[in-house]
Design a protein around this motif. Structure first.
Motif, mmCIF file in Angstrom:
data_model
loop_
_atom_site.group_PDB
_atom_site.id
_atom_site.type_symbol
_atom_site.label_atom_id
_atom_site.label_comp_id
_atom_site.label_asym_id
_atom_site.label_seq_id
_atom_site.Cartn_x
_atom_site.Cartn_y
_atom_site.Cartn_z
ATOM 1 N N LEU B 51 0.797 -1.182 -0.085
ATOM 2 C CA LEU B 51 -0.155 0.076 0.136
ATOM 3 C C LEU B 51 0.806 1.368 -0.046
ATOM 4 C CD1 LEU B 51 -3.123 -0.561 2.575
ATOM 5 C CD2 LEU B 51 -3.256 -0.080 0.045
ATOM 6 N N ALA B 52 1.921 1.384 0.854
ATOM 7 C CA ALA B 52 2.748 2.321 1.137
ATOM 8 C C ALA B 52 3.604 2.732 -0.323
ATOM 9 C CB ALA B 52 3.532 2.126 2.216
ATOM 10 N N PHE B 53 4.143 1.531 -0.627
ATOM 11 C CA PHE B 53 5.332 1.910 -1.717
ATOM 12 C C PHE B 53 4.978 1.386 -3.040
ATOM 13 C CE2 PHE B 53 7.371 1.584 2.607
ATOM 14 C CZ PHE B 53 8.066 2.574 2.688
ATOM 15 N N GLY B 54 3.773 0.889 -3.356
ATOM 16 C CA GLY B 54 3.452 0.117 -4.695
ATOM 17 C C GLY B 54 4.124 -1.377 -4.960
ATOM 18 N N LEU B 55 3.454 -1.974 -5.823
ATOM 19 C CA LEU B 55 3.656 -3.614 -5.905
ATOM 20 C C LEU B 55 5.228 -3.809 -6.289
ATOM 21 C CD1 LEU B 55 0.478 -4.503 -7.657
ATOM 22 C CD2 LEU B 55 1.351 -5.439 -5.560
ATOM 23 N N ASP B 56 5.935 -2.703 -7.106
ATOM 24 C CA ASP B 56 7.265 -3.234 -7.608
ATOM 25 C C ASP B 56 8.217 -2.912 -6.540
ATOM 26 O OD1 ASP B 56 5.916 -3.672 -9.964
ATOM 27 O OD2 ASP B 56 6.198 -1.806 -10.806
ATOM 28 N N PHE B 57 7.858 -2.274 -5.320
ATOM 29 C CA PHE B 57 8.849 -1.951 -4.249
ATOM 30 C C PHE B 57 9.699 -3.236 -4.043
ATOM 31 C CE2 PHE B 57 10.127 -0.976 0.063
ATOM 32 C CZ PHE B 57 10.897 -0.103 -0.239
ATOM 33 N N LEU B 58 9.042 -3.960 -3.788
ATOM 34 C CA LEU B 58 9.715 -5.241 -3.161
ATOM 35 C C LEU B 58 10.822 -5.744 -4.052
ATOM 36 C CD1 LEU B 58 7.372 -7.802 -1.652
ATOM 37 C CD2 LEU B 58 9.189 -6.580 -0.555
ATOM 38 N N GLU B 59 10.476 -5.749 -5.292
ATOM 39 C CA GLU B 59 11.568 -6.354 -6.376
ATOM 40 C C GLU B 59 12.706 -4.927 -6.302
ATOM 41 O OE1 GLU B 59 9.542 -8.047 -9.895
ATOM 42 O OE2 GLU B 59 11.479 -9.358 -9.466
ATOM 43 N N ARG B 60 12.256 -3.659 -6.723
ATOM 44 C CA ARG B 60 13.249 -2.975 -6.919
ATOM 45 C C ARG B 60 13.936 -2.410 -5.749
ATOM 46 N NH1 ARG B 60 10.247 1.492 -8.556
ATOM 47 N NH2 ARG B 60 9.559 0.040 -10.513
ATOM 48 N N GLY B 61 13.066 -2.133 -4.471
ATOM 49 C CA GLY B 61 13.872 -1.341 -3.513
ATOM 50 C C GLY B 61 14.547 -2.505 -2.546
ATOM 51 N N VAL B 62 13.775 -3.534 -2.106
ATOM 52 C CA VAL B 62 14.528 -4.509 -1.287
ATOM 53 C C VAL B 62 15.281 -5.326 -2.005
ATOM 54 C CG1 VAL B 62 13.538 -6.154 0.470
ATOM 55 C CG2 VAL B 62 12.326 -4.105 0.144
ATOM 56 N N LEU B 63 14.810 -6.002 -2.939
ATOM 57 C CA LEU B 63 15.780 -7.096 -3.622
ATOM 58 C C LEU B 63 16.950 -6.556 -4.717
ATOM 59 C CD1 LEU B 63 12.872 -9.802 -4.351
ATOM 60 C CD2 LEU B 63 14.545 -9.807 -2.311
ATOM 61 N N GLY B 64 16.740 -5.322 -5.062
ATOM 62 C CA GLY B 64 17.499 -4.649 -5.912
ATOM 63 C C GLY B 64 17.546 -5.122 -7.433
ATOM 64 N N ARG B 65 16.452 -5.616 -7.751
ATOM 65 C CA ARG B 65 16.092 -6.140 -9.114
ATOM 66 C C ARG B 65 15.643 -5.212 -10.273
ATOM 67 N NH1 ARG B 65 15.246 -12.228 -7.382
ATOM 68 N NH2 ARG B 65 12.992 -11.448 -7.013
ATOM 69 N N ASP B 66 15.673 -5.447 -11.382
ATOM 70 C CA ASP B 66 14.965 -4.346 -12.120
ATOM 71 C C ASP B 66 13.784 -4.933 -12.433
ATOM 72 O OD1 ASP B 66 16.954 -2.638 -12.470
ATOM 73 O OD2 ASP B 66 18.184 -3.646 -14.216
ATOM 74 N N VAL B 67 12.689 -4.298 -12.549
ATOM 75 C CA VAL B 67 11.331 -4.842 -13.036
ATOM 76 C C VAL B 67 11.114 -5.002 -14.411
ATOM 77 C CG1 VAL B 67 8.942 -4.400 -12.595
ATOM 78 C CG2 VAL B 67 10.539 -3.737 -10.811
ATOM 79 N N GLU B 68 10.896 -5.975 -15.044
ATOM 80 C CA GLU B 68 10.612 -5.969 -16.281
ATOM 81 C C GLU B 68 9.178 -5.594 -16.562
ATOM 82 O OE1 GLU B 68 11.457 -9.884 -18.216
ATOM 83 O OE2 GLU B 68 12.726 -10.159 -16.314
ATOM 84 N N PRO B 69 8.919 -4.456 -17.307
ATOM 85 C CA PRO B 69 7.406 -3.915 -17.505
ATOM 86 C C PRO B 69 6.773 -4.882 -18.636
ATOM 87 C CG PRO B 69 9.212 -2.465 -18.528
ATOM 88 C CD PRO B 69 9.690 -3.611 -18.002
ATOM 89 N N GLY B 70 5.356 -4.940 -18.210
ATOM 90 C CA GLY B 70 4.545 -5.686 -19.392
ATOM 91 C C GLY B 70 4.581 -7.243 -19.170
ATOM 92 N N LYS B 71 5.062 -7.568 -18.036
ATOM 93 C CA LYS B 71 5.135 -9.100 -17.889
ATOM 94 C C LYS B 71 3.816 -9.604 -17.232
ATOM 95 C CE LYS B 71 8.782 -12.353 -16.646
ATOM 96 N NZ LYS B 71 9.748 -12.381 -15.558
ATOM 97 N N GLU B 72 3.395 -10.786 -17.555
ATOM 98 C CA GLU B 72 2.304 -11.100 -16.833
ATOM 99 C C GLU B 72 2.327 -11.244 -15.431
ATOM 100 O OE1 GLU B 72 0.924 -14.931 -18.437
ATOM 101 O OE2 GLU B 72 0.952 -14.129 -20.521
ATOM 102 N N PRO B 73 1.423 -10.885 -14.605
ATOM 103 C CA PRO B 73 1.536 -10.850 -12.950
ATOM 104 C C PRO B 73 1.880 -12.296 -12.646
ATOM 105 C CG PRO B 73 -0.458 -10.452 -13.818
ATOM 106 C CD PRO B 73 0.204 -10.349 -15.027
#
Lengths: 802, 154
Positions: B51-73
């Motif tokens: 809620l606070a940081f958005g759905l991609d935060f875990l991957e980008r902010g915590v795990l430090g990985r790049d998010v691939e846009p447009g991928k099936e959830p």
């Protein structure tokens, strides 16, 4: 002598075992796998033959905690039927490779055929009701595969579905009958005998009075009759059997002569000592004679040789059922002896029909005739078996039909059945006239003029002739010396099915008696009517055309037509893609069923509720009610969600006050999560629909659901606030010593009721997987997000699991 | 929802929630708590993060990985991890139930041992049910987070 348990078990298990290996064998042997099947069937027959003359129970523990064992009861009756199935099975397997030469799907065919034979042997010998039911339904499943052998053929599939629908459906009635029987047996004979048919048959009087005391006698009789009647194609469900001729001829021969269709008759003989009485007579004599006559008429109307034989099978099954229906000793003799005779001549007739169809290339009665010059051996065999089917002396069918006449005449001596006392014999004779007619018609395939258009006819291969020849010889032996068959097999079968068995004698009549006169009327009537066969044939055929409900499969046809349309209509109403519709129907149905269940079992009674509520609880509940009202009147979604969570938190506080901290904790956590999820998706929820009708419907639904929950809690907790039940005390005292934990709730969840928890885990996992699947499916189909139902599903999940 | 107040609060409360969740799980056998409650509470912590940081935060902010846009959830790495978590959880629960069969006891039989005089804790009790409870915890966390992230991604 007691039977050898390993041999009996081997005879039942072996066909299934080899059936499992058949696909492998098929790779190694090709079409010759049929001969391997014949070897297995012969081995089974041999194993059973070694048990000849023994009687007793063979038992293997199956589900010991429910007193269900794989019990087999070996006696003359069971052995007779099991040997018929395996013996004729051997011949069918010998016949099949030549007949099925070049067909596809042979591995599946032989697998199913072997399993089919094994199931029949299983039904014949099983003594435990559950085991009988399992084998019983297995026969239906196997026959479904066999009848639908030509998977590309619409008719074949239709017939397979029909057979499955009728026989498996009937089997379910049988299951209910079995459960009623087992309830009574458990009470009367002790829990160990609850599913033990042998024990029930040993105490028929105690069982009968037990059944009558509870008012179960007629329901059990009716349920077993539906089960047996559907299996054995009795009127009014006789339509499935002629359709089953869509199967390859070897299957028809097996199915119609020795196996599945006789299972019902066999089973009636089995339970006859248990339930026999005036109700039994009225039910089965009537149904049996009706089937015999109606199907004999339909056989005369048949245009196809296999159709003729199929209706004649149903007619003869009616004869056997009527035989068992008559309570006198002659009734039992009719049933057992005709079961043997019919198996011999009908299997041979079907195999002969297969030869004719295979060699002449046609099954139309009108296109065939004068075949005796082309197929002399087959013609000779047909004389024996067709006349036997017609009940012409001195062929074997005559003796058992004579016994039916005797039994029909005797019926009025045993019970006061009024006019039925002479209607039964009259109907039996009337039906027999047509039996003679169609038997002669079948025989006429080989005599008279040979139609011009019939092409050249090849000689059949040796295996094709050998199998019916063996059966014809056996039928001829029984014809010449019926006493031999009686001593060898029939007498022991009669002992098992009759209430007051005594020595049985059959033979050609030497002086006039009423049954002889009846036989004479039937035969002469048949002979006199034969010249008018064509007129009768067309006459009977016009009846269903004029009155559609008189046609055999009219009821089935209309039902099968109506159900999909009604189903589609219902689905469109209940399953319209809107979450609120689903919720409405699910909640309404659950509430209705739960309340109806409580009402039916008389659980709802006026209970005095102690209203001793502490101030704290009262305050919490007042706040909760206020929050509930606020939810209903809230203007926006956000306000609704927030007020809803007030309600939830109040419930949590109520749990704390009621000293259930675990529950409170769960409620708090789940409530928080649900609130968060609502906040996450709140923009996606569509606006309120404020129409009056929908509001009223929702109000009614809410009240119903509330009432259901209230009543359920009241009933389930026995409405004793403060008191403890036995269950509660059990967990409270056992938690520390056995679970090692002081938190009873958690110890219950993981130690005592771990299986429930495991089930709930499966539910959570399933919910996750299904939502994943739903969304993947939607994105792969490229449908735009719209009516999403995810969060609500998930919220209910969280609630359900605790 | 991604306001400064929300984010600041989330930073403080998420660790607290997680610690409380673990405590609840460990204490479950003797005090209120257990795998289910612990699991739901853990999920709550993740929900607050989402809620606070958005759905991609875990991957980008915590795990430090790049998010691939447009991928099936459903193919998202985090979702796959969640799915695995509940699959393993179910496996743990079933396997822990199968162990008693080796000792000729019925499926899901549980037992416990007590140790006295352990340093610091003094009295420690080990129940075999903890393994089963761990399975419960994993299934609840994995299952709910799968649903949450997949539905949230829509």
């Amino acid at each position: 002598m007691t039977p050898e348990s390993s041999i009996v078990l081997a005879a039942v298990v072996l066909p299934f075992l080899v059936a499992g290996l058949t696909p492998l064998l098929y790779r190694a042997l090709g079409e010759r796998v049929g001969y391997a099947g014949a070897a297995v069937a012969a081995l089974c027959f041999g194993l059973l033959a070694t048990q000849y003359g023994t009687e007793g129970i063979v038992e293997v523990a199956w589900i010991p905690s429910l007193e269900i064992a794989l019990q087999f009861y070996v006696d003359g009756w069971g052995l007779l039927f099991a040997s018929l199935a395996s013996g004729i099975g051997t011949l069918i397997f010998l016949y099949s490779p030549s007949y099925m030469h070049g067909e596809t799907g042979l591995a599946r065919f032989y697998t199913a055929l072997l399993a089919f034979m094994g199931s029949i042997v299983g039904v014949a010998l099983a003594a435990n009701l559950i085991a009988i039911f399992v084998f019983w339904e297995l026969t239906s499943l196997c026959s479904f595969v066999l009848i639908g052998h030509h998977t590309g053929d619409e008719d074949s599939q239709y017939a397979a579905r029909m057979a499955m629908f009728v026989t498996v459906g009937g089997g379910l009635f049988l299951l209910v009958g079995f459960l009623l029987l087992s309830i009574v047996a458990g009470d009367v004979l002790g829990p160990a005998a609850a599913f033990d048919l042998t024990a029930m048959l040993e105490n028929p009087d105690a069982m009968e009075s037990g059944l009558r005391d509870r008012g179960f006698f007629l329901p059990v009789l009716g349920l077993l009759a539906i089960g047996a009647g559907t299996k054995s194609a009795q009127v009014p469900v006789h339509f499935w059997l002629p359709n089953a001729m869509a199967a390859p001829t070897p299957v028809s021969a097996f199915l119609h002569s020795a196996t599945m269709v006789k299972v019902g008759v066999y089973f009636l003989g089995r339970v006859r000592p248990l339930l026999v009485g005036v109700e039994w007579l009225l039910l089965f004599a009537t149904v049996g004679l009706a089937t015999m006559t109606v199907c004999a008429l339909l056989a005369v109307a048949a245009t196809d040789i296999k159709e003729l034989l199929a209706y004649s099978t149903a007619s003869h099954l009616g004869l056997m059922v009527a035989g068992f229906g008559f309570t006198s000793i002659y009734g039992a003799e009719t049933g057992v002896f005709h079961l043997l005779n019919h198996a011999l001549f009908k299997a041979a007739l079907f195999l002969i029909a297969g030869i004719v169809a295979h060699e002449a290339g046609s099954r139309k009665l009108s296109e065939l005739g004068g075949l005796r010059r082309d197929l002399p051996i087959t013609a000779a065999m047909t004389v024996v078996v067709a006349l036997s089917m017609g009940g012409i002396p001195p062929f074997n069918g005559f003796y058992s039909k004579e016994l039916l006449f005797e039994a029909a005449l005797e019926a009025s001596h045993y019970h006061d059945i009024g006019a039925l006392g002479w209607i039964y014999p009259a109907v039996a004779v009337f039906g027999s006239i047509f039996t003679v007619l169609y038997s002669l018609r079948f025989l006429s395939l080989f005599f008279g003029e040979r139609p011009e258009e019939l092409g050249e006819i090849h000689r059949p291969a040796i295996p094709l002739v050998a199998a019916p020849a063996v059966l014809t010889v056996l039928a001829a032996v029984v014809s010449v010396d019926p006493e031999l068959a009686v001593r060898a097999a029939v007498q022991s079968g009669v002992d098992a099915t009759a209430v007051d068995p005594h020595e049985m004698h059959v033979g050609l009549p030497t002086e006039y008696s009423t049954p002889v006169g009846m036989s004479a009327v039937a035969i002469v009537g048949g002979l006199v009517a034969y010249p008018f066969y064509d007129r009768l044939h067309t006459g009977i055929q016009t009846i269903p055309r004029a009155v559609p409900p008189a046609s055999p499969s009219w009821w089935y046809g209309s039902l099968v037509d109506v159900l999909p349309r009604a189903g589609a209509g219902l689905a469109a109403r209940v399953h319209n893609g809107l979450l609120r519709t689903y919720a409405t129907w699910t909640l309404a149905a659950t509430a209705a069923f739960a309340l109806a269940g409580f009402a039916a079992t008389g659980m709802i009674s006026a209970t005095g509720l102690g209203f001793e509520i502490p101030i704290a609880v009262a305050l919490v509940l007042v706040v909760a009610v206020a929050a509930g009202l606020a939810v209903a009147t809230s203007e926006t979604h956000v306000a609704g969600v927030l007020t809803l969570s007030i309600l939830g938190f109040m419930v949590a506080i109520f749990y704390i006050l009621a000293s259930a901290p675990d529950l409170a904790l769960t409620q708090l956590v789940v409530e928080t999560l649900v609130l968060l999820i609502f906040l996450l998706v709140i923009e996606e929820i569509p606006e309120f629909d404020e129409s009056l009708g929908r509001t009223a419907r929702d109000a009614v639904l809410s009240v119903a659901v509330g009432a259901t929950v209230f009543v359920t809690v009241l009933v389930a907790t026995d409405s004793r606030p403060g008191g403890t039940t036995d269950v509660a005390r059990y967990y409270a005292t056992r938690a520390v010593p056995e679970g090692g934990g002081t938190n009873i709730v958690n110890v219950t969840l993981v130690d005592f009721r771990g299986f429930d928890t495991l089930g709930e885990l499966a539910v959570v996992a399933l919910a996750a997987i299904s939502i994943l699947t739903l969304i993947v499916m939607r994105s792969s189909r490229g449908i735009e997000p719209g009516t999403e139902s995810g969060p609500e599903t998930e919220a209910t999940d969280g609630g359900d699991d605790e | 929802m991604t306001t400064v107040i929300m984010r600041t609060t989330a930073r403080v409360i998420v660790p607290i929630i997680l610690v409380v969740a673990v405590t609840l799980f460990v204490e479950g056998h003797n005090l209120p708590g257990g795998g289910f409650i612990g699991g739901v509470l853990t999920t709550t912590a993740f929900a607050v993060i989402y809620l606070a940081f958005g759905l991609d935060f875990l991957e980008r902010g915590v795990l430090g990985r790049d998010v691939e846009p447009g991928k099936e959830p459903s193919r998202d790495r985090v979702v796959v991890a969640y799915r695995r978590l509940f699959e393993y959880g179910l496996a743990i629960a079933v396997l822990s139930g199968l162990v008693p069969l080796l000792f000729d006891r019925p499926f899901l039989t549980q037992t416990f041992v007590e140790f006295e005089g352990v340093p610091i804790y003094d009295h420690v009790e080990l129940a075999s049910a903890v393994a089963f409870d761990l399975g419960v915890y994993c299934v609840v966390v994995g299952g709910l987070l799968t649903i949450l992230s997949v539905v949230g991604a829509e």
